[in-house]
Design an enzyme around this catalytic site. Sequence first.
Site, short mmCIF file in Angstrom:
data_model
loop_
_atom_site.label_atom_id
_atom_site.label_comp_id
_atom_site.label_asym_id
_atom_site.label_seq_id
_atom_site.Cartn_x
_atom_site.Cartn_y
_atom_site.Cartn_z
N TYR A 141 -2.84 -14.56 -3.40
CA TYR A 141 -1.61 -14.11 -2.75
C TYR A 141 -0.87 -15.33 -2.19
O TYR A 141 -1.43 -16.14 -1.47
CB TYR A 141 -1.96 -13.13 -1.63
CG TYR A 141 -0.81 -12.34 -1.03
CD1 TYR A 141 0.52 -12.59 -1.34
CD2 TYR A 141 -1.07 -11.32 -0.11
CE1 TYR A 141 1.55 -11.85 -0.77
CE2 TYR A 141 -0.05 -10.57 0.46
CZ TYR A 141 1.25 -10.85 0.13
OH TYR A 141 2.27 -10.12 0.70
N CYS A 142 0.43 -15.45 -2.55
CA CYS A 142 1.30 -16.50 -2.03
C CYS A 142 0.68 -17.88 -2.28
O CYS A 142 0.32 -18.19 -3.41
CB CYS A 142 1.58 -16.24 -0.54
SG CYS A 142 2.87 -17.28 0.17
N VAL A 143 0.51 -18.71 -1.24
CA VAL A 143 -0.06 -20.04 -1.45
C VAL A 143 -1.50 -19.94 -1.92
O VAL A 143 -2.01 -20.84 -2.61
CB VAL A 143 0.06 -20.88 -0.16
CG1 VAL A 143 -0.79 -20.32 0.95
CG2 VAL A 143 -0.31 -22.33 -0.43
N GLY A 181 -2.37 -17.96 -4.20
CA GLY A 181 -2.19 -17.89 -5.64
C GLY A 181 -1.96 -19.26 -6.25
O GLY A 181 -2.44 -19.54 -7.36
N LEU A 204 -0.12 -12.52 -6.66
CA LEU A 204 0.75 -11.68 -5.85
C LEU A 204 1.80 -12.56 -5.17
O LEU A 204 1.46 -13.33 -4.27
CB LEU A 204 -0.06 -10.91 -4.80
CG LEU A 204 -1.26 -10.11 -5.31
CD1 LEU A 204 -1.96 -9.43 -4.14
CD2 LEU A 204 -0.83 -9.09 -6.35
#
Length: 611
Positions: free
Chosen positions: A346-348, A350, A374
């Site tokens: 998710y986000c960073v 990811g 995500l």
Amino acid sequence: MTEVAADAKAANDKISGDASAKPFNPEAFALNMAKAMENGGKALAAYLQPRQTGETVDKPPNELTELIKTFSIVANYWLSDDKRAAELQMKLGKAYLDLWGSAMRRMVGEASLPAIEAPSRDKRFSDPEWKSNQFFDFVMQAYLLTTQWAHDLVKNAEGLDAHTRKKAEFYVQQITNALAPSNFVLTNPEVLRETVMSNGSNLMRGMTMLAEDIEAGKGSLRIRQSDPKNLEVGVNMATTPGKVIFQNEVMQLIQYQPATENVLRTPLLIVPPWINKFYILDLKPEKSFIKWAVDQGVSVFVISWVNPDKRLGAKTFDDYMKEGPLTAMDVIEQVTGEMTVHTIGYCVGGTLLASTLAWLAEKRRVRVASATFLAAQVDFTHAGDLMVFVDEDQISALEKDMQAAGVLEGSKMAMAFNMLRSNDLIWSYVVNNYLKGKPPSAFDLLHWNSDATRMPAANHSFYLRNCYLENKLSTGNMILDNTRLDLSKVKVPVYNLATREDHIAPAQSVLYGSQFFGGPVKYVLSGSGHIAGVVNPPASGKYQYWTNDNAHATDLADWMKTAQEHAGSWWPNWREWLSGIDGEEVPARHVGTDAFPALEDAPGSYVRVRA
């Protein structure tokens, strides 16, 4: 974050606080004003106390230097030519004359069109008195005309490079948002009416909260966006049953208790961002993605990142990869016997996951069966509004501060995110909390948003330079653990989720990044934004998502032309995709083993450490 702010406002509107229609009481008003001034004094004392003791040392923020430098470039364009400077003054003067004429005609009872109107979506001016009362209407229009003129200064300045123009637009937006008449008692009809009707008790309550918030921020204003009541991690949120089965300096690994008789053979490892806490995916049970995944027969493991202090300031991006997802994969293999895992980043988180996949591919290690991203970026060509803070001068100044502290304080990163939507996430709360005197409601998404963590200096510097500034990951120039990363060697199936209103990882940026993976990529676009577009349980029946079999599109507008819209949450679509990769099931696993016994109950202790 706009969708979160909208939901928060709706929740706040339910709070009873509207003063009943009582006659004005001068004595009560004077008493409340005295108490408000007393609490204002307490707020000032809370601000000064850490400065007097040396706990806090004020220095001009780095952003002030950037603001002056940027505005100087814009001003130089307009003032370097006498004709341009005169046209500039005439344009603003004519706008004010038009407004004055309109106001005069209205004053004598003539019909008159406004010189400018507020956009229908601008909630600051939604109160009817902004139009019905001539004074407030005049103040609003003067503000809107000035704001329009200021934005035109930047828009029409020739010769600005794209980054300078974007910074100038951002700084103009911050200043004009701060100076809005809705932010002041005497020029906000709703606040003024509340003050009169409640005999000033709203300001007394507001100054009390202001003092409390400055004290909570240890001399800095920490605006409360959510009432922490009934929002305690491990009690009301992050309650999915599980155990911490491993920990090291940078993370705890949580294994969740199965809720089904059988589970997918291949377990799932979730790599959350380390800017905030992992429980964004495990909020209240009805909103918890983790609980939902467990209920769907998935063996879920989650990394809970440490909230680092100066002692961990030298931890690098390499360390986060090796001590984070790579170590977690080793532990999961020993606990489950499975060499491969499904993964979510998710986000960073990811971005770190994508880097880890490229590192594994280069080492020819088969550890991952699939990857789900995500709202995560691997290419930063079309990165979002955070690019305003990214250039060599700003990063160098930030690095100098981080070297002294060892970490970047979470409050600074949280404020940067809030500034991207300052009307929704800053000024609306200033007005509601400190002018109207209404405490915010208990809202889990914004409670999480305020629970930022510190970031190790070495790690954050590497991320900013290699991703945002130099865009090395997608171009094959990032070196991690002495290994050059090539995303084209990542052959595992990818589920790449973007959110349509995302200002942190824009949908266009996520789509553009899809092309750099070497395996099959399923790009999915969810409605709403960076948080609500991801945390959208099926039972809520909110929003929608789009899919498209065209895996080669790199432009979002083109992709949308042939995309199929589906009502509701993307979660079931992801679960179906996961089964299509590996649907084999095994009897549900016990949590932990003799080698990895439970250390403590989920959500663990790392997540409870607040910045």
